[in-house]
Design an enzyme around this catalytic site. Structure first.
Site, PDB file in Angstrom:
ATOM      1  N   LYS A  39       6.123  61.217  37.518  1.00  0.00           N
ATOM      2  CA  LYS A  39       4.870  61.979  37.450  1.00  0.00           C
ATOM      3  C   LYS A  39       4.457  62.487  38.829  1.00  0.00           C
ATOM      4  CE  LYS A  39       3.377  62.333  33.247  1.00  0.00           C
ATOM      5  NZ  LYS A  39       2.718  61.460  32.335  1.00  0.00           N
ATOM      6  N   LYS A  94      18.388  65.299  21.509  1.00  0.00           N
ATOM      7  CA  LYS A  94      17.409  64.930  20.486  1.00  0.00           C
ATOM      8  C   LYS A  94      16.276  65.939  20.352  1.00  0.00           C
ATOM      9  CE  LYS A  94      14.217  62.172  23.157  1.00  0.00           C
ATOM     10  NZ  LYS A  94      12.914  61.767  22.718  1.00  0.00           N
ATOM     11  N   LYS A 132       9.386  67.414  22.129  1.00  0.00           N
ATOM     12  CA  LYS A 132       8.374  68.433  22.450  1.00  0.00           C
ATOM     13  C   LYS A 132       8.751  69.252  23.667  1.00  0.00           C
ATOM     14  CE  LYS A 132       4.981  65.570  22.990  1.00  0.00           C
ATOM     15  NZ  LYS A 132       5.508  64.439  22.234  1.00  0.00           N
TER      16      LYS A 132
END
Ligand code: ADP
Ligand code: TRP
Length: 330
Positions: free
Chosen positions: A111, A194, A197
């Site tokens: 992050k 996979k 989002k």
């Protein structure tokens, strides 16, 4: 009965990967354990959402989870900030969480790299809040995937540290749990990897996608140039289409295209058309329930109120006991 806790990101509109990979497990768990599922709105503040977006996202996620079958009568389904006791436990746990270990968390490093202008203290102490979420209900099982394993390890660390410090055996050690089976991996539509989002536009089919959007996404799915000879092995892209079919289509349909691949008569256009229609058939009732739920103010409010009540009863008890253990009795 064992207690299960899981946090649900408040930005996460569900796609078929979430549905088959996580949701179905939650539905099963609510029949077997004392479950707490909460929408993690405090956690989401690390990214500074606008108030109107926060509100819309929380309601959307709640509507989606109810539409999938999470039942407020069976599990405790609540909004994290409706139970501010978690903030007190977070404060108390922060006293024994060390800068070094927080800085070493993979999610923090990632992050910090992604949002260098917003490396706030909430981001650094995210694992402490997550530990508080779990310890607040003294959970022993947490249904999360691999990416959360480090956070869970930190939760055990913080709980054990508390136990040692006050010479009590208060917090249990929570472990990751998914009924012992291998985790299902739902592939995306882009031919590799996979469904997710953040894997790029068109890779994921969401439960709120309209029929036309689903058709467009599926028709654009990556395939290959077709089997070169009878019984040739399938490429990853085609294997993925079959894997998606296995989730939403009938056995007869699957057998038909399986055979067509083997004898080289397959036309991917037909296969995708069928897959799109079968996904639509699967998703439509869920999407209609999501829309109904979003329109029904009182249903959402009632669900939140039931959850808040049950979660606060559990949280109050833990925080009172923790205060007592710490010596806050004057
Ligand atoms: P995304 O990858 O879209 O960001 P999340 O990480 O928010 O999804 O997913 C939440 C949970 O949903 C995961 O812990 C995992 O259990 C499940 N999940 C997500 N994507 C898939 C997938 N493609 N296949 C199986 N399970 C998935
Ligand atoms: N960190 C989790 C995620 O990113 C969400 C979460 C917050 C959570 N608190 C939790 C999961 C407690 C399990 C238990 O998906």
């Amino acid at each position: 009965m064992e207690t299960v806790v899981s946090g649900i990101r408040s930005t996460g509109n569900l796609h078929l990967g979430n549905y088959f990979g996580a949701m179905l497990n939650f539905i099963r768990m609510q029949n077997e354990f004392n479950c707490f599922f909460f929408i993690a709105d405090y956690h989401s503040l690390t990214t500074h959402p606008k108030p109107a977006d926060l509100r819309r996202n929380v309601r959307q996620v709640l509507a989606e989870y109810l539409a999938c079958g999470l039942d407020p009568a069976k599990s405790t389904l609540y909004v994290q900030s409706d139970v501010p006791e978690v903030a007190e436990l977070y404060l108390l746990l922060n006293m024994n969480a060390y800068l070094g270990e927080l800085e070493r968390a993979t999610t923090f490093k990632e992050k910090a790299r992604k949002q260098p202008d917003n490396i706030n203290a909430g981001l650094l102490t995210y694992p402490v809040l997550m530990a508080a979420d779990i310890l607040l209900h003294k959970a022993s099982k947490v249904p999360v995937g691999k990416d959360q394993e480090q956070h869970l390890e930190m939760t055990r660390q913080f709980g054990n540290r508390f136990n040692r410090m006050y010479e009590v055996n208060y917090f249990p050690e929570p472990v990751a749990f998914n009924f012992g089976g291998a985790l299902v991996k739902v592939p995306g539509l882009d031919g590799a990897g996979k469904m997710g989002k953040s894997e790029g536009e068109g890779n994921a089919v969401f439960l709120y996608d309209s029929d036309d959007v689903i058709r467009k996404k599926v028709m654009r799915a990556v395939s290959d140039s077709g089997p070169a000879a009878p019984d040739s092995p399938r490429s990853e892209a085609v294997e993925n289409l079959f894997a998606l079919m296995a989730l939403v289509s009938t056995d007869e349909t699957i057998r038909f295209f399986d055979q067509a691949y083997k004898d080289c008569s397959i036309r991917y256009g037909d296969m995708k058309k069928q897959l799109a229609e079968d996904m639509i058939r699967f998703i439509t009732p869920i999407r209609e329930r999501i829309e109904d739920n979003l329109r029904d103010e009182s249903l959402l409010e009632k669900a939140m109120a039931i959850g808040r009540e049950k979660a606060r009863t559990s949280a109050d008890k833990t925080v009172a006991e923790v205060r007592e253990i710490i010596g806050m009795r004057y």
